[in-house]
Design a protein around this motif. Structure first.
Motif, PDB file in Angstrom:
ATOM      1  N   ALA A 181       0.866  -1.183   0.000  1.00  0.00           N
ATOM      2  CA  ALA A 181       0.000   0.000   0.000  1.00  0.00           C
ATOM      3  C   ALA A 181       0.902   1.230   0.000  1.00  0.00           C
ATOM      4  N   ALA A 182       0.299   2.384  -0.258  1.00  0.00           N
ATOM      5  CA  ALA A 182       1.041   3.639  -0.146  1.00  0.00           C
ATOM      6  C   ALA A 182       1.578   3.803   1.271  1.00  0.00           C
ATOM      7  N   GLY A 183       2.754   4.426   1.388  1.00  0.00           N
ATOM      8  CA  GLY A 183       3.350   4.658   2.694  1.00  0.00           C
ATOM      9  C   GLY A 183       4.109   3.483   3.263  1.00  0.00           C
ATOM     10  N   GLU A 184       4.325   2.431   2.470  1.00  0.00           N
ATOM     11  CA  GLU A 184       4.993   1.232   2.971  1.00  0.00           C
ATOM     12  C   GLU A 184       6.259   0.946   2.181  1.00  0.00           C
ATOM     13  N   GLU A 185       6.917  -0.155   2.524  1.00  0.00           N
ATOM     14  CA  GLU A 185       8.099  -0.582   1.794  1.00  0.00           C
ATOM     15  C   GLU A 185       7.710  -1.024   0.383  1.00  0.00           C
ATOM     16  N   CYS A 186       8.681  -0.947  -0.537  1.00  0.00           N
ATOM     17  CA  CYS A 186       8.397  -1.321  -1.922  1.00  0.00           C
ATOM     18  C   CYS A 186       9.581  -2.040  -2.551  1.00  0.00           C
ATOM     19  N   VAL A 187       9.286  -2.723  -3.637  1.00  0.00           N
ATOM     20  CA  VAL A 187      10.282  -3.350  -4.509  1.00  0.00           C
ATOM     21  C   VAL A 187      10.252  -2.605  -5.835  1.00  0.00           C
ATOM     22  N   LYS A 202       9.263   3.273   0.718  1.00  0.00           N
ATOM     23  CA  LYS A 202      10.632   2.999   1.165  1.00  0.00           C
ATOM     24  C   LYS A 202      11.150   1.778   0.408  1.00  0.00           C
ATOM     25  N   PRO A 203      12.034   1.967  -0.568  1.00  0.00           N
ATOM     26  CA  PRO A 203      12.556   0.808  -1.320  1.00  0.00           C
ATOM     27  C   PRO A 203      13.374  -0.121  -0.427  1.00  0.00           C
ATOM     28  N   VAL A 204      13.219  -1.422  -0.659  1.00  0.00           N
ATOM     29  CA  VAL A 204      14.026  -2.418   0.056  1.00  0.00           C
ATOM     30  C   VAL A 204      14.844  -3.282  -0.901  1.00  0.00           C
ATOM     31  N   ALA A 205      14.518  -3.263  -2.194  1.00  0.00           N
ATOM     32  CA  ALA A 205      15.265  -4.078  -3.151  1.00  0.00           C
ATOM     33  C   ALA A 205      14.915  -3.659  -4.565  1.00  0.00           C
ATOM     34  N   VAL A 206      15.860  -3.909  -5.463  1.00  0.00           N
ATOM     35  CA  VAL A 206      15.628  -3.849  -6.899  1.00  0.00           C
ATOM     36  C   VAL A 206      15.673  -5.282  -7.418  1.00  0.00           C
ATOM     37  N   ALA A 251      10.642 -12.974  -0.219  1.00  0.00           N
ATOM     38  CA  ALA A 251       9.801 -12.251   0.736  1.00  0.00           C
ATOM     39  C   ALA A 251      10.409 -10.874   0.921  1.00  0.00           C
ATOM     40  N   LEU A 252       9.857  -9.884   0.215  1.00  0.00           N
ATOM     41  CA  LEU A 252      10.402  -8.538   0.203  1.00  0.00           C
ATOM     42  C   LEU A 252       9.272  -7.530   0.366  1.00  0.00           C
TER      43      LEU A 252
END
Length: 238
Positions: free
Chosen positions: A21-27, A49-53, A124-125
């Motif tokens: 959702a908006a406001g959360e971590e993203c890939v 907030k990106p956590v991975a590409v 799991a990202l």
């Protein structure tokens, strides 16, 4: 579920940011040529907030912004080992010189943290589960990323340059193979539910049901035919 996508750069390569959702971590999927400004805009707009590409394959139109994007957010990049060399040697991946004006805009090389994808892995990202399917044909290390059906969205496949609306990825570049492409289409795409949304590396979104009914390549493998005789339809991608 939030999926923010946009076409970037000289090749119009689709880059996607995916979050619960908006406001959360993203890939971030496939930050290609000139994708970094669009990535930053989507991050600000959706407060992500990106956590991975994660990368569907190693062609420069899909990986050109990996170094600056990973560096800006201190995140790893995931790629199949058979395509990893293209991050540092993009011209080898396409069999010709890209051109000096374009090369001057690129940051060639690997980010600080590179992780390798394997067939069938479940990543799991960012609160998501991405299932990796090795899908050679466009390149030896091409993969797709699948996401299961959620409360508000049908199942999704990020197909890279395997499957497009009405077409498939080209197979005439180094590491490409029509035989491998047909096998990947049959193994990776045909078992999916018709409702599966296909978000590809170029062009508009489609569904497996639409492509099963109208895509000449997918129709051919569904009918169990092999060989290139019926393949006069155009193919896409770098």
């Amino acid at each position: 579920m939030l999926i923010a996508g946009f076409p970037a750069g000289a090749w119009g390569t689709n880059c996607y940011l995916v979050a619960p959702a908006a406001g959360e971590e993203c890939v971030i999927i496939d930050p290609g040529h000139q994708a970094a400004p669009g990535v930053e805009d989507a991050i600000r707009r959706h407060r992500l907030k990106p956590v991975a590409v994660v990368l569907t394959h190693g062609h420069i139109d899909h990986v050109a912004s990996v170094v600056p994007v990973c560096g800006a957010h201190d995140v790893p990049a995931w790629i199949h080992p058979e395509d990893r060399y293209m991050m540092s040697d993009p011209e080898k991946g396409i069999g010709r010189a890209i051109g000096m004006p374009l090369m001057g805009e690129l940051t060639v090389g690997e980010p600080d943290d590179v992780k390798e994808l394997t067939d069938g892995a479940k990543l799991a990202l960012a609160g998501l589960e991405l299932t990796v399917a090795h899908a050679p044909g466009h390149t030896k290390g091409s993969v797709t990323f699948g996401m299961p059906e959620a409360a508000d969205v049908p199942p999704v496949m990020f197909s890279g340059d395997l499957l497009f609306a009405g077409s498939i990825g080209r197979t005439d570049l180094p590491g490409g193979s029509m035989d491998d492409m047909l096998e990947s289409l049959a193994r990776v795409c045909l078992p999916l539910d018709d409702s599966t949304v296909v978000l590809s590396g170029h062009g508009p979104q489609t569904t497996i049901g639409q492509e099963r009914a109208t895509n000449p390549y997918l129709r051919q493998v569904a009918a169990g035919r092999q060989g290139n005789s019926a393949f006069d339809a155009p193919r896409r991608g770098m």
